[in-house]
Design a protein around this motif. Structure first.
Motif, PDB file in Angstrom:
ATOM      1  N   ALA A  32       0.904  -1.111   0.014  1.00  0.00           N
ATOM      2  CA  ALA A  32       0.179   0.033  -0.073  1.00  0.00           C
ATOM      3  C   ALA A  32       0.761   1.181  -0.231  1.00  0.00           C
ATOM      4  N   ASP A  33       0.406   2.420  -0.629  1.00  0.00           N
ATOM      5  CA  ASP A  33       1.196   3.683  -0.742  1.00  0.00           C
ATOM      6  C   ASP A  33       0.301   4.778  -0.283  1.00  0.00           C
ATOM      7  N   THR A  34       1.225   5.691   0.308  1.00  0.00           N
ATOM      8  CA  THR A  34       0.869   7.129   0.819  1.00  0.00           C
ATOM      9  C   THR A  34       1.535   8.027  -0.284  1.00  0.00           C
ATOM     10  N   ALA A  35       1.024   9.178  -0.044  1.00  0.00           N
ATOM     11  CA  ALA A  35       1.557  10.193  -0.955  1.00  0.00           C
ATOM     12  C   ALA A  35       3.339  10.513  -0.642  1.00  0.00           C
ATOM     13  N   ARG A  36       3.702  10.176   0.737  1.00  0.00           N
ATOM     14  CA  ARG A  36       4.899   9.962   1.025  1.00  0.00           C
ATOM     15  C   ARG A  36       5.678   8.684   1.258  1.00  0.00           C
ATOM     16  N   ILE A  55       7.053  -5.386   8.583  1.00  0.00           N
ATOM     17  CA  ILE A  55       6.890  -4.321   8.010  1.00  0.00           C
ATOM     18  C   ILE A  55       7.938  -3.454   7.237  1.00  0.00           C
ATOM     19  N   GLU A  56       8.009  -3.087   6.000  1.00  0.00           N
ATOM     20  CA  GLU A  56       8.961  -2.280   5.529  1.00  0.00           C
ATOM     21  C   GLU A  56       8.255  -1.114   4.917  1.00  0.00           C
ATOM     22  N   ILE A  57       8.916   0.053   5.511  1.00  0.00           N
ATOM     23  CA  ILE A  57       8.522   1.442   4.898  1.00  0.00           C
ATOM     24  C   ILE A  57       9.267   2.088   4.566  1.00  0.00           C
ATOM     25  N   THR A  58       9.377   2.721   3.206  1.00  0.00           N
ATOM     26  CA  THR A  58      10.287   3.571   2.680  1.00  0.00           C
ATOM     27  C   THR A  58       9.787   4.756   2.151  1.00  0.00           C
ATOM     28  N   ASP A  59      10.307   5.867   1.746  1.00  0.00           N
ATOM     29  CA  ASP A  59       9.738   7.115   1.265  1.00  0.00           C
ATOM     30  C   ASP A  59       9.922   6.905  -0.048  1.00  0.00           C
ATOM     31  N   ARG A  60       9.449   7.881  -0.899  1.00  0.00           N
ATOM     32  CA  ARG A  60       8.959   7.694  -2.217  1.00  0.00           C
ATOM     33  C   ARG A  60      10.643   7.695  -3.037  1.00  0.00           C
ATOM     34  N   THR A  61      11.371   7.687  -2.546  1.00  0.00           N
ATOM     35  CA  THR A  61      12.956   7.849  -3.156  1.00  0.00           C
ATOM     36  C   THR A  61      13.619   6.414  -2.958  1.00  0.00           C
ATOM     37  N   GLY A  62      12.909   5.768  -2.043  1.00  0.00           N
ATOM     38  CA  GLY A  62      13.414   4.497  -1.501  1.00  0.00           C
ATOM     39  C   GLY A  62      14.189   4.462  -0.274  1.00  0.00           C
ATOM     40  N   ASN A  63      14.368   5.642   0.283  1.00  0.00           N
ATOM     41  CA  ASN A  63      15.047   5.646   1.791  1.00  0.00           C
ATOM     42  C   ASN A  63      14.254   4.994   2.908  1.00  0.00           C
ATOM     43  N   THR A  90      13.328  -3.138  13.734  1.00  0.00           N
ATOM     44  CA  THR A  90      14.136  -4.018  13.741  1.00  0.00           C
ATOM     45  C   THR A  90      15.503  -3.721  12.869  1.00  0.00           C
ATOM     46  N   GLN A  91      15.663  -2.952  12.206  1.00  0.00           N
ATOM     47  CA  GLN A  91      16.750  -2.111  11.352  1.00  0.00           C
ATOM     48  C   GLN A  91      15.855  -0.777  10.615  1.00  0.00           C
ATOM     49  N   PRO A  92      16.696   0.002  10.079  1.00  0.00           N
ATOM     50  CA  PRO A  92      16.062   1.253   9.415  1.00  0.00           C
ATOM     51  C   PRO A  92      14.933   0.769   8.449  1.00  0.00           C
ATOM     52  N   GLY A  93      14.028   1.263   8.664  1.00  0.00           N
ATOM     53  CA  GLY A  93      12.631   0.973   7.581  1.00  0.00           C
ATOM     54  C   GLY A  93      11.995  -0.429   7.815  1.00  0.00           C
ATOM     55  N   HIS A  94      12.532  -1.191   8.701  1.00  0.00           N
ATOM     56  CA  HIS A  94      11.676  -2.346   8.933  1.00  0.00           C
ATOM     57  C   HIS A  94      11.448  -2.426  10.434  1.00  0.00           C
ATOM     58  N   PHE A  95      10.164  -2.989  10.636  1.00  0.00           N
ATOM     59  CA  PHE A  95       9.433  -3.054  11.732  1.00  0.00           C
ATOM     60  C   PHE A  95       8.715  -4.388  12.094  1.00  0.00           C
TER      61      PHE A  95
END
Length: 126
Positions: A32-36, A55-63, A90-95
């Motif tokens: 799923a995506d949001t604007a950010r 859960i992996e969450i990245t911004d629109r540039t992949g960071n 658990t690590q940057p961008g991972h929960f």
């Protein structure tokens, strides 16, 4: 011969469906995506009872995204809403959230939040 071919075709289709159908122990990837942000949720084993969500969450540039992530399971058709659960980083961008109790089979909605960004992930438990 005309009777055998349709029967053989039906057997092949049934075998393929059986092999490709998700099993309760399989990991299910949900996006799923949001604007950010982009949210990728892996649910395992996806069954009534305790489940784990990666859960992996990245911004629109992949960071990798940072911040507090919460998970809120709900079953709107039955009027069930469970308390929000804070995911562990658990690590940057991972929960990760363990022991998400989904007590019954049916259609669930998992709301994942990072700050003001929220996505609703549908889950069907068999």
């Amino acid at each position: 011969m005309k009777i055998i071919l349709p029967a053989l075709g039906a057997v092949i289709v049934a075998a393929a469906a059986l092999l490709l159908w998700p099993r309760s122990g399989d990991t299910h990837q949900l996006l799923a995506d949001t604007a950010r942000y982009s949210f990728k949720v892996a649910a395992q084993p996806l069954k009534p009872g305790g489940n784990s969500l990666d859960i992996e969450i990245t911004d629109r540039t992949g960071n990798p995204a940072t911040g507090d992530v919460t998970v809120e399971p709900a079953m709107p058709q039955m009027g069930h809403a469970l308390s929000p659960i804070t995911a562990a980083s658990t690590q940057p961008g991972h929960f990760r959230v363990d022991n998400v109790d989904l007590p019954m089979a049916g259609q669930w909605e998992i709301t994942v939040s990072l700050g003001t960004d929220r996505v609703v992930i549908p889950l069907l438990l068999n």
